[in-house]
Design a protein around this motif. Structure first.
Motif, PDB file in Angstrom:
ATOM      1  N   GLY A 174       0.834  -0.981   0.101  1.00 36.87           N
ATOM      2  CA  GLY A 174       0.012  -0.090  -0.130  1.00 36.87           C
ATOM      3  C   GLY A 174       0.732   1.207   0.196  1.00 36.87           C
ATOM      4  N   ASN A 175       2.246   1.118  -0.099  1.00 37.97           N
ATOM      5  CA  ASN A 175       3.173   2.180  -0.042  1.00 37.97           C
ATOM      6  C   ASN A 175       2.974   3.152   1.091  1.00 37.97           C
ATOM      7  OD1 ASN A 175       5.070   3.806  -1.301  1.00 37.97           O
ATOM      8  ND2 ASN A 175       3.848   5.128  -2.257  1.00 37.97           N
ATOM      9  N   GLY A 176       2.467   2.566   2.416  1.00 39.44           N
ATOM     10  CA  GLY A 176       2.451   3.186   3.465  1.00 39.44           C
ATOM     11  C   GLY A 176       1.082   3.174   4.103  1.00 39.44           C
ATOM     12  N   HIS A 177       0.128   2.990   3.054  1.00 35.82           N
ATOM     13  CA  HIS A 177      -1.206   2.578   3.490  1.00 35.82           C
ATOM     14  C   HIS A 177      -1.459   1.280   4.143  1.00 35.82           C
ATOM     15  CE1 HIS A 177      -5.667   3.212   3.244  1.00 35.82           C
ATOM     16  NE2 HIS A 177      -5.758   1.967   3.231  1.00 35.82           N
ATOM     17  N   ILE A 211      -5.858   1.383  -3.846  1.00 34.40           N
ATOM     18  CA  ILE A 211      -4.317   1.847  -3.408  1.00 34.40           C
ATOM     19  C   ILE A 211      -3.676   0.832  -3.886  1.00 34.40           C
ATOM     20  CG2 ILE A 211      -2.714   2.457  -1.687  1.00 34.40           C
ATOM     21  CD1 ILE A 211      -5.004   4.041  -0.292  1.00 34.40           C
ATOM     22  N   GLY A 212      -3.873  -0.432  -3.623  1.00 35.55           N
ATOM     23  CA  GLY A 212      -3.018  -1.585  -3.896  1.00 35.55           C
ATOM     24  C   GLY A 212      -2.839  -1.668  -5.294  1.00 35.55           C
ATOM     25  N   GLU A 214      -2.959   0.577  -7.751  1.00 32.57           N
ATOM     26  CA  GLU A 214      -2.495   1.732  -7.989  1.00 32.57           C
ATOM     27  C   GLU A 214      -1.046   1.634  -7.948  1.00 32.57           C
ATOM     28  OE1 GLU A 214      -1.768   5.364 -10.139  1.00 32.57           O
ATOM     29  OE2 GLU A 214      -3.656   3.893  -9.971  1.00 32.57           O
ATOM     30  N   VAL A 215      -0.816   0.925  -6.931  1.00 33.94           N
ATOM     31  CA  VAL A 215       0.760   0.636  -6.455  1.00 33.94           C
ATOM     32  C   VAL A 215       1.312  -0.284  -7.639  1.00 33.94           C
ATOM     33  CG1 VAL A 215       2.428  -0.548  -4.717  1.00 33.94           C
ATOM     34  CG2 VAL A 215       0.670   1.245  -3.974  1.00 33.94           C
ATOM     35  N   LEU A 216       0.589  -1.390  -7.733  1.00 32.09           N
ATOM     36  CA  LEU A 216       1.311  -2.260  -8.742  1.00 32.09           C
ATOM     37  C   LEU A 216       1.126  -1.801 -10.175  1.00 32.09           C
ATOM     38  CD1 LEU A 216      -1.140  -5.495  -7.560  1.00 32.09           C
ATOM     39  CD2 LEU A 216       1.379  -5.167  -7.407  1.00 32.09           C
ATOM     40  N   ALA A 217       0.250  -0.590 -10.361  1.00 29.40           N
ATOM     41  CA  ALA A 217       0.285  -0.172 -11.656  1.00 29.40           C
ATOM     42  C   ALA A 217       1.499   0.721 -11.872  1.00 29.40           C
ATOM     43  CB  ALA A 217      -1.247   0.610 -11.878  1.00 29.40           C
ATOM     44  N   ILE A 218       1.786   1.428 -11.112  1.00 27.87           N
ATOM     45  CA  ILE A 218       2.941   2.304 -10.773  1.00 27.87           C
ATOM     46  C   ILE A 218       4.310   1.503 -11.048  1.00 27.87           C
ATOM     47  CG2 ILE A 218       4.456   4.108  -9.597  1.00 27.87           C
ATOM     48  CD1 ILE A 218       1.854   5.286  -8.287  1.00 27.87           C
ATOM     49  N   ILE A 219       4.415   0.572 -10.100  1.00 31.71           N
ATOM     50  CA  ILE A 219       5.515  -0.635 -10.462  1.00 31.71           C
ATOM     51  C   ILE A 219       5.771  -0.784 -11.769  1.00 31.71           C
ATOM     52  CG2 ILE A 219       6.497  -2.788  -9.587  1.00 31.71           C
ATOM     53  CD1 ILE A 219       5.051  -2.372  -6.860  1.00 31.71           C
ATOM     54  N   ARG A 220       4.566  -1.129 -12.707  1.00 32.44           N
ATOM     55  CA  ARG A 220       4.770  -1.822 -13.931  1.00 32.44           C
ATOM     56  C   ARG A 220       4.939  -0.679 -14.694  1.00 32.44           C
ATOM     57  NH1 ARG A 220       0.172  -3.787 -13.822  1.00 32.44           N
ATOM     58  NH2 ARG A 220      -1.057  -2.083 -14.721  1.00 32.44           N
ATOM     59  N   GLU A 221       4.203   0.456 -14.813  1.00 31.63           N
ATOM     60  CA  GLU A 221       4.212   1.560 -15.551  1.00 31.63           C
ATOM     61  C   GLU A 221       5.614   2.199 -15.526  1.00 31.63           C
ATOM     62  OE1 GLU A 221       0.736   3.744 -14.892  1.00 31.63           O
ATOM     63  OE2 GLU A 221      -0.512   2.105 -15.566  1.00 31.63           O
ATOM     64  N   GLU A 222       6.095   2.566 -14.183  1.00 29.16           N
ATOM     65  CA  GLU A 222       7.347   3.178 -14.193  1.00 29.16           C
ATOM     66  C   GLU A 222       8.547   2.411 -14.175  1.00 29.16           C
ATOM     67  OE1 GLU A 222       7.310   6.033 -11.089  1.00 29.16           O
ATOM     68  OE2 GLU A 222       5.098   6.837 -11.687  1.00 29.16           O
ATOM     69  N   LYS A 223       8.411   1.171 -14.487  1.00 31.21           N
ATOM     70  CA  LYS A 223       9.525   0.184 -14.460  1.00 31.21           C
ATOM     71  C   LYS A 223      10.234  -0.057 -13.079  1.00 31.21           C
ATOM     72  CE  LYS A 223       9.295  -0.082 -19.280  1.00 31.21           C
ATOM     73  NZ  LYS A 223      10.232   0.176 -20.744  1.00 31.21           N
ATOM     74  N   LEU A 224       9.757   0.132 -12.086  1.00 31.00           N
ATOM     75  CA  LEU A 224      10.460   0.411 -10.807  1.00 31.00           C
ATOM     76  C   LEU A 224      11.209  -1.003 -10.473  1.00 31.00           C
ATOM     77  CD1 LEU A 224       8.000   2.185  -8.467  1.00 31.00           C
ATOM     78  CD2 LEU A 224       9.887   3.178  -9.954  1.00 31.00           C
ATOM     79  N   PRO A 306      13.302   4.322  -0.936  1.00 28.17           N
ATOM     80  CA  PRO A 306      12.083   4.147  -1.793  1.00 28.17           C
ATOM     81  C   PRO A 306      12.698   3.905  -3.280  1.00 28.17           C
ATOM     82  CG  PRO A 306      12.034   6.234  -0.744  1.00 28.17           C
ATOM     83  CD  PRO A 306      13.301   5.466  -0.193  1.00 28.17           C
ATOM     84  N   LEU A 307      11.630   3.118  -3.846  1.00 26.84           N
ATOM     85  CA  LEU A 307      12.300   2.600  -5.198  1.00 26.84           C
ATOM     86  C   LEU A 307      12.517   3.693  -6.131  1.00 26.84           C
ATOM     87  CD1 LEU A 307      10.023  -0.764  -5.829  1.00 26.84           C
ATOM     88  CD2 LEU A 307      11.996  -0.345  -4.617  1.00 26.84           C
ATOM     89  N   ALA A 308      11.803   4.761  -5.690  1.00 28.82           N
ATOM     90  CA  ALA A 308      12.189   5.915  -6.740  1.00 28.82           C
ATOM     91  C   ALA A 308      13.692   6.431  -6.724  1.00 28.82           C
ATOM     92  CB  ALA A 308      11.265   7.088  -6.513  1.00 28.82           C
ATOM     93  N   PHE A 309      14.571   5.899  -5.777  1.00 31.58           N
ATOM     94  CA  PHE A 309      15.792   6.297  -5.473  1.00 31.58           C
ATOM     95  C   PHE A 309      16.598   6.312  -6.781  1.00 31.58           C
ATOM     96  CE2 PHE A 309      20.048   5.618  -3.558  1.00 31.58           C
ATOM     97  CZ  PHE A 309      20.163   6.447  -2.376  1.00 31.58           C
ATOM     98  N   GLY A 310      17.253   7.101  -7.057  1.00 33.13           N
ATOM     99  CA  GLY A 310      17.876   7.430  -8.323  1.00 33.13           C
ATOM    100  C   GLY A 310      19.429   7.748  -8.397  1.00 33.13           C
ATOM    101  N   GLY A 311      20.056   7.817  -9.713  1.00 34.07           N
ATOM    102  CA  GLY A 311      21.390   7.925  -9.621  1.00 34.07           C
ATOM    103  C   GLY A 311      21.870   9.027  -8.841  1.00 34.07           C
TER     104      GLY A 311
END
Length: 332
Positions: A174-177, A211-212, A214-224, A306-311
């Motif tokens: 739930g990304n915190g939820h 919410i769950g 949407e989390v799965l969709a973002i992981i897939r769409e943003e290729k996390l 967080p998985l958004a952690f970048g270069g």
């Protein structure tokens, strides 16, 4: 089959209940310094709790496997999986001699509180085989490691080439939820449907499920998951480069964005550098980076961003670590 709950602790509590219902047995195999949550049943299977401060040791129906740490455990180096798994065989033999059978084996797929410990190759395959042969089932706790965090696979247990009977999920879902889940085989679900209704007031409510999804969709769409793999490799390479210049870093380990590095006073005897770890954490905080420690000696710095952690984040982290590790406190 999927059962929705509100937290990782609830998920593991339900999984333990399922294992005992399915097998008709009570005894559980667990890992040393393992952690599975804060409910009564979860604390009973969490060596991190019952062997820690305020704990009273393992209940008589809990059997603790030595932490399969190839860096500082009882077996070190390459090809230790079979050696560590042999302890499961010995425990299962003792259970059989006492006239009982196991309900199951619960494990983190990478040990978190144990110090970000990667399981040695072949370990889960062998332990799973032994537990199932003895009549028990296998529970993979993916509360911290699931949903693409390890990069190479979506679930960390896949790194070991196994398929659990039950998988538990929590916080990332739930990304915190407050959202968690228990996935199990049809056979386990059918045995659990024995007339004693399982009911959870808020588990699987429409808001949490939205919410769950949407989390799965973002992981897939943003290729996390791919991002975690690439960023994790970049970070590991940087940490190993720091290790080559700073003797206090004894080991760098992990997968994807589930990483840790262990601080030691000397690399030969592996004396844990817990005070140095505390100093590092406090200095990094003053410089704008929050870190914390894990492991039996509190000398493993964990990195689970967080998985958004970048270069750019990797560069800032490594530069700051290099600066702090270069201070007099770390001169060996």
């Amino acid at each position: 089959m999927i059962y929705f709950v509100n937290s990782g602790s609830e998920a593991n509590e339900l999984a333990i209940r399922m294992a005992r219902t399915f097998t008709g047995n009570r005894d559980m195999l667990v890992m040393e310094v393992g952690y599975h949550g804060n409910t009564n049943a979860c604390v009973e299977v969490s060596s991190y709790k019952f062997d820690g401060k305020g704990g009273k040791g393992a209940p008589e129906w809990i059997h603790v496997l030595p932490i399969p740490d190839s860096y500082r455990g009882i077996y070190r180096g390459e090809n230790t999986g079979q050696k560590y798994a042999a302890h499961a065989a010995a425990i299962l033999a003792e259970i059989k001699t006492s006239g009982k059978k196991p309900a199951g084996f619960i494990h983190e797929s990478i040990l978190s509180c144990g110090g970000q410990v990667m399981l040695p190759a072949g370990y889960l395959q062998e332990v799973y085989s032994q537990v199932r042969h003895a009549g028990g089932i296998c529970i993979a706790d993916e509360v911290q490691t699931g949903f693409g965090r390890v990069g190479e696979k979506f679930w960390a247990f896949e790194l070991q080439g196994v398929v659990p009977d039950i998988v538990t999920m929590g916080k990332p879902m739930g990304n915190g939820h407050p959202l968690g889940a228990v996935a199990c085989t049809r056979a386990v679900a059918e045995a659990f449907t024995n007339g004693m209704e399982y009911f959870n007031t808020f588990g699987g409510n429409p808001v949490s499920c939205a919410i769950g999804r949407e989390v799965l969709a973002i992981i897939r769409e943003e290729k996390l998951q791919d991002h975690a793999r690439a960023t994790g490799r970049m970070l590991v390479e940087g940490l190993k480069e720091l290790q080559s210049r700073h003797a206090v870093i004894g080991d760098v380990r992990g997968e994807g964005l589930f990483l840790g590095f262990e601080l030691v006073k000397d690399r030969e005897n592996l004396r844990p550098a817990e005070k140095e770890a505390e100093y590092l954490i406090n200095r990094m905080r003053r410089m704008g980076i929050l870190m914390s420690s894990d492991g039996p000696f509190h000398n493993v710095i964990k990195i689970k961003p967080p998985l958004a952690f970048g270069g750019g984040d990797v560069a800032f982290l490594l530069e700051t670590l290099d600066q702090v590790l270069g201070e007099n406190k770390f001169t060996m």
